[in-house]
Design a protein around this motif. Structure first.
Motif, PDB file in Angstrom:
ATOM      1  N   GLY A  34       0.816  -1.203   0.000  1.00  0.00           N
ATOM      2  CA  GLY A  34       0.000   0.000   0.000  1.00  0.00           C
ATOM      3  C   GLY A  34       0.848   1.251   0.000  1.00  0.00           C
ATOM      4  N   ALA A  35       0.210   2.395   0.249  1.00  0.00           N
ATOM      5  CA  ALA A  35       0.922   3.671   0.298  1.00  0.00           C
ATOM      6  C   ALA A  35       2.003   3.623   1.371  1.00  0.00           C
ATOM      7  CB  ALA A  35      -0.059   4.798   0.578  1.00  0.00           C
ATOM      8  N   ASP A  76      -1.667  -4.295  -9.220  1.00  0.00           N
ATOM      9  CA  ASP A  76      -0.623  -4.650  -8.247  1.00  0.00           C
ATOM     10  C   ASP A  76       0.767  -4.604  -8.890  1.00  0.00           C
ATOM     11  OD1 ASP A  76      -2.435  -4.953  -6.196  1.00  0.00           O
ATOM     12  OD2 ASP A  76      -2.689  -7.106  -6.522  1.00  0.00           O
ATOM     13  N   ARG A 103      -1.201   3.951  -5.434  1.00  0.00           N
ATOM     14  CA  ARG A 103      -0.740   3.889  -4.045  1.00  0.00           C
ATOM     15  C   ARG A 103       0.440   4.826  -3.804  1.00  0.00           C
ATOM     16  NH1 ARG A 103      -1.109  -2.631  -4.708  1.00  0.00           N
ATOM     17  NH2 ARG A 103      -3.375  -2.815  -4.499  1.00  0.00           N
ATOM     18  N   ASP A 120      -3.575   8.686  -4.135  1.00  0.00           N
ATOM     19  CA  ASP A 120      -3.913   8.035  -5.401  1.00  0.00           C
ATOM     20  C   ASP A 120      -3.572   9.013  -6.523  1.00  0.00           C
ATOM     21  OD1 ASP A 120      -5.030   6.872  -7.632  1.00  0.00           O
ATOM     22  OD2 ASP A 120      -7.004   6.544  -6.750  1.00  0.00           O
ATOM     23  N   GLY A 155      -2.354   0.034  -7.908  1.00  0.00           N
ATOM     24  CA  GLY A 155      -3.321  -1.015  -7.619  1.00  0.00           C
ATOM     25  C   GLY A 155      -4.033  -1.418  -8.895  1.00  0.00           C
TER      26      GLY A 155
END
Length: 210
Positions: A34-35, A76, A103, A120, A155
């Motif tokens: 994630g971020a 991803d 992310r 985002d 993502g």
């Protein structure tokens, strides 16, 4: 003797060819991370993710995506873009990167973090889009070689990306194999001179035998 001549010519051509284009290395890998909290974290996560992934040299950085370059998935994804370029004289330069990093990501210039965004990011081919691009303005750079590195995590859904530069008071243009060629290192000149010396020596021996 012919093999010596060919080797000498190859040395000379290698020395010349190594300095005629900016080098854009584009790498991707799989990551569900994630971020991240910092630019250093983005660099660490992406560097690990692209090991064993896809790597290529781009001729230009316009509308680039994982799917368009490698023909693989659109979710991803970890992105790493390394642009090696050179300046014949010191100057002030600005850089911008329109990305699709759902992310977030980070930008490094000569190993130092110059931008980070954990939101985002989707530029939608418009640099005025909020949170859609990295804008790195008015960087004072010395003559010589430099490296711009962009890290990002996506993502979904792997939109087209672009990276550009502009000299002071100049217009932005995309990085390509025809822009900002790296400056040859001293050993490159030595290789060129060595190759030319071998060619010259071969020619003299031919003339002496004639």
């Amino acid at each position: 003797m012919k093999s010596i001549k060919f080797a000498a010519v190859a040395l000379a051509l290698a020395a010349i060819g190594s300095s005629n284009a900016a080098v854009i290395t584009f790498q991707t890998g799989s990551s569900g991370a994630g971020a991240q909290a910092s630019a250093l974290d983005y660099r660490s996560v992406v560097d690990a993710a692209v090991v064993g992934g896809h790597t290529t040299i781009l001729s230009s950085y316009d509308n680039v995506s994982n799917n368009s370059v490698f023909g693989t998935g659109n979710s991803d994804i970890a992105f790493k873009s390394t642009i090696d370029f050179g300046l014949s004289a010191a100057g002030t330069y600005s850089f911008r990167a329109g990305v699709d990093f759902g992310r977030g990501g980070a930008v490094f210039l000569d190993g130092q973090a110059v931008a980070v965004n954990g939101n985002d990011m989707w530029w939608n081919f418009n640099y005025n889009t909020s949170n859609g691009a990295f804008l790195i303005n008015n960087q004072a750079l010395s003559a010589g070689n430099h490296t711009l590195t962009i890290y990002g995590l996506e993502g979904c859904c792997d939109g087209g990306q672009q990276v550009q530069y502009a000299a002071a008071n100049g217009n932005f243009q995309s990085f390509s194999a025809n822009t900002l060629a790296p400056v040859p290192e001293p050993e490159t000149y030595a290789m060129l001179l060595g190759g030319l010396a071998l060619v010259g020596g071969y020619a003299r021996r031919r003339n002496n035998k004639a």
